[in-house]
Design a protein around this motif. Structure first.
Motif, PDB file in Angstrom:
ATOM      1  N   VAL A 221       0.970  -1.248  -0.007  1.00  0.00           N
ATOM      2  CA  VAL A 221      -0.103  -0.007   0.021  1.00  0.00           C
ATOM      3  C   VAL A 221       0.911   1.315  -0.197  1.00  0.00           C
ATOM      4  O   VAL A 221       0.612   2.233  -0.733  1.00  0.00           O
ATOM      5  CB  VAL A 221      -0.942   0.116   1.244  1.00  0.00           C
ATOM      6  CG1 VAL A 221      -1.795   0.983   1.313  1.00  0.00           C
ATOM      7  CG2 VAL A 221      -1.740  -1.254   1.066  1.00  0.00           C
TER       8      VAL A 221
ATOM      9  N   LYS B 191      -6.393  -0.829  -2.636  1.00  0.00           N
ATOM     10  CA  LYS B 191      -5.513  -1.917  -2.750  1.00  0.00           C
ATOM     11  C   LYS B 191      -5.366  -2.506  -1.328  1.00  0.00           C
ATOM     12  O   LYS B 191      -5.240  -3.663  -1.088  1.00  0.00           O
ATOM     13  CB  LYS B 191      -4.117  -1.557  -3.196  1.00  0.00           C
ATOM     14  CG  LYS B 191      -3.646  -1.350  -4.600  1.00  0.00           C
ATOM     15  CD  LYS B 191      -2.018  -1.562  -4.748  1.00  0.00           C
ATOM     16  CE  LYS B 191      -1.713  -1.423  -6.131  1.00  0.00           C
ATOM     17  NZ  LYS B 191      -0.484  -1.649  -6.571  1.00  0.00           N
ATOM     18  N   SER B 192      -5.445  -1.673  -0.012  1.00  0.00           N
ATOM     19  CA  SER B 192      -5.495  -2.203   0.986  1.00  0.00           C
ATOM     20  C   SER B 192      -6.557  -2.884   1.427  1.00  0.00           C
ATOM     21  O   SER B 192      -6.659  -4.132   2.052  1.00  0.00           O
ATOM     22  CB  SER B 192      -5.647  -1.099   2.289  1.00  0.00           C
ATOM     23  OG  SER B 192      -6.727  -0.548   2.362  1.00  0.00           O
TER      24      SER B 192
ATOM     25  N   LEU C  67      -0.754  -7.726  -6.853  1.00  0.00           N
ATOM     26  CA  LEU C  67      -1.333  -6.392  -6.363  1.00  0.00           C
ATOM     27  C   LEU C  67      -0.380  -5.209  -6.323  1.00  0.00           C
ATOM     28  O   LEU C  67      -0.473  -4.158  -6.455  1.00  0.00           O
ATOM     29  CB  LEU C  67      -2.101  -6.906  -5.257  1.00  0.00           C
ATOM     30  CG  LEU C  67      -3.201  -7.525  -4.973  1.00  0.00           C
ATOM     31  CD1 LEU C  67      -3.798  -7.775  -3.489  1.00  0.00           C
ATOM     32  CD2 LEU C  67      -4.447  -6.480  -5.476  1.00  0.00           C
TER      33      LEU C  67
ATOM     34  N   THR D 164       2.837   1.669  -3.253  1.00  0.00           N
ATOM     35  CA  THR D 164       1.769   2.300  -4.402  1.00  0.00           C
ATOM     36  C   THR D 164       1.621   3.748  -4.176  1.00  0.00           C
ATOM     37  O   THR D 164       1.561   4.594  -5.232  1.00  0.00           O
ATOM     38  CB  THR D 164       0.541   1.335  -4.137  1.00  0.00           C
ATOM     39  OG1 THR D 164       0.704   0.031  -4.565  1.00  0.00           O
ATOM     40  CG2 THR D 164      -0.580   2.113  -5.169  1.00  0.00           C
TER      41      THR D 164
ATOM     42  N   VAL E 245      -6.615  -4.606  -9.918  1.00  0.00           N
ATOM     43  CA  VAL E 245      -6.842  -4.857  -8.352  1.00  0.00           C
ATOM     44  C   VAL E 245      -7.998  -5.816  -8.275  1.00  0.00           C
ATOM     45  O   VAL E 245      -8.032  -6.860  -7.623  1.00  0.00           O
ATOM     46  CB  VAL E 245      -6.991  -3.540  -7.552  1.00  0.00           C
ATOM     47  CG1 VAL E 245      -7.373  -4.049  -6.204  1.00  0.00           C
ATOM     48  CG2 VAL E 245      -5.695  -2.622  -7.569  1.00  0.00           C
TER      49      VAL E 245
ATOM     50  N   GLU F 210      -7.156   0.203 -10.983  1.00  0.00           N
ATOM     51  CA  GLU F 210      -8.347  -0.312 -10.391  1.00  0.00           C
ATOM     52  C   GLU F 210      -8.809  -1.737 -10.912  1.00  0.00           C
ATOM     53  O   GLU F 210      -9.143  -2.552 -10.153  1.00  0.00           O
ATOM     54  CB  GLU F 210      -9.503   0.519 -10.014  1.00  0.00           C
ATOM     55  CG  GLU F 210      -9.194   1.853  -9.317  1.00  0.00           C
ATOM     56  CD  GLU F 210     -10.427   2.624  -9.137  1.00  0.00           C
ATOM     57  OE1 GLU F 210     -11.699   1.971  -9.159  1.00  0.00           O
ATOM     58  OE2 GLU F 210     -10.325   3.698  -8.955  1.00  0.00           O
TER      59      GLU F 210
END
Length: 382
Positions: free
Chosen positions: A14, A141-142, A176, A17, A185, A182
């Motif tokens: 995270v 992402k988290s 990831l 990113t 993901v 998006e």
């Protein structure tokens, strides 16, 4: 400026990113290891808790890759984590490492100070619109990481080949980490779901009903329950023993509650825990002590077979929680085990305790099955 940060489970994906989205040079430290811990322990006060020692080890290893700025979150209340930023800066300075340390305090009224620090890290070249978009994408992402973790928790006791399940988990994390869209993901989460479903199709559906996995809730200090090195891999070990685990805190839940103040609750919100804890612990004690008690009550009410509390040696909020958990155990008749970890904790000792604990939890089920079998035989004979 080259930014680095302390490792805490999958948080590196995270954070990496976020900074890469803003074109900020970021140094991801090597994953936590015995070397990391040894490096940090040499600089730390003996009484310091395990996360601080690992943090310092992370920074020493990142310095070798050219990192010069540390970003770390802050804390409030009676927990030493709130002092980490300044304490670590002074320790590193005395050791000859002139890091800039940027502490992102929780937004408890000091939004201007928080915004100033974010602006310093992001640089003037990034607009606030771009910064907010980057924060949103990192947050998504988290949430995806937490969904994948939850899928793996359910798959470990049900799929026949543990090594294949762990390889799936590692591949998902790498996907990831690499995707910057998006759609990428979402596709990764869907890929994990479909892969697990395909592997389960060949299994006998009757076996699931007969051998329903035990369920254990893991509670405790956030760093040690999110970081597999700190917890000596208890989630993977329990999965190998046929146990489905769940955690009191997931990364996106903590971020959603503390950083976004509940606007984005995360994959698993933690905001209900104080209400669950109130009959046993009605006030804040620092760290995640209140969440530990509240989550234990919630797991007990949901019919979990057992609860394991994990925290670093000398963690005061968790010591307070540990003193309350016996009342939860007595009230709900649920076995609760406490694991305290430090630099001397070994895998063999933890493994032995987990095996004994799982055996303890399985006894009531085996007894019920034995009685049901005996009654069935007597019924047929009659």
């Amino acid at each position: 400026m080259k930014v680095t940060f302390p490792h805490m489970g999958n948080a590196w994906i995270v954070i990496q990113t976020l900074f890469e989205s803003l074109n900020v040079d970021v140094v991801v430290p090597p994953f936590n290891s015995k070397r990391t811990l040894n490096l940090g322990t040499k600089l730390s006060p003996e009484s310091a808790c395990l996360p601080l020692k690992l943090n310092l080890g992370n920074y020493l290893e990142a310095a070798n890759a050219g990192a010069d700025t540390i970003v770390i979150t802050g804390g409030i209340g009676p927990c030493r984590f709130g002092y980490y930023g300044e304490v670590e800066r002074q320790i590193l300075r005395d050791a000859g490492y002139n890091y800039d340390v940027v502490t992102l305090e929780p937004p408890d009224g000091s939004m201007a100070g928080l915004a100033k620090r974010i602006r310093f890290l992001a640089g003037r070249k990034n607009s606030w619109v771009k910064i907010l978009k980057a924060m949103r994408f990192a947050y998504l992402k988290s949430v995806a990481l937490d969904r994948v973790e939850d899928l793996i928790h359910a798959a470990r006791p049900r799929l026949p080949h543990p090594l294949h399940t762990e390889k799936l988990y590692e591949s998902a994390k790498q996907r990831l980490a690499q995707t910057m869209t998006e759609k990428g993901v979402q596709d990764t989460v869907r890929w994990v779901q479909e892969t697990i479903r395909e592997r389960q199709e060949g299994l006998n559906s009757m076996a699931e009903g007969i051998n329903k996995p035990l369920r254990i809730g893991i509670v405790g200090e956030i760093y040690t329950i999110l970081d597999p090195f700190s917890s000596v891999g208890i989630e993977e070990e329990l999965g190998r023993l046929g146990v489905e685990v769940d955690r009191s805190i997931y990364l996106s839940g903590w971020v959603g509650s503390h950083i976004f103040r509940g606007i984005a609750p995360g994959y698993r919100s933690i905001r209900s825990y104080p209400r669950h804890a109130k009959p046993f612990l009605p006030h804040f004690v620092g760290g995640h002590g209140l969440e530990t008690v509240g989550a234990a009550v919630k797991f007990a009410r949901e019919g979990y077979d057992g609860i394991i509390q994990v925290f670093p040696l000398s963690c005061m909020p968790e010591i307070v929680a540990a003193s309350v958990l016996p009342k939860v155990q007595e009230t709900y008749k649920i076995p609760i085990m406490t694991l305290i970890v430090d630099e001397h904790t070994g895998h063999a000792g933890i493994q032995t305790r987990l095996e004994a604990y799982v055996d303890l939890l399985e006894r009531p089920r085996l007894l019920r099955e034995s009685i049901q079998t005996r009654e069935g035989v007597l019924g047929v004979g009659g």
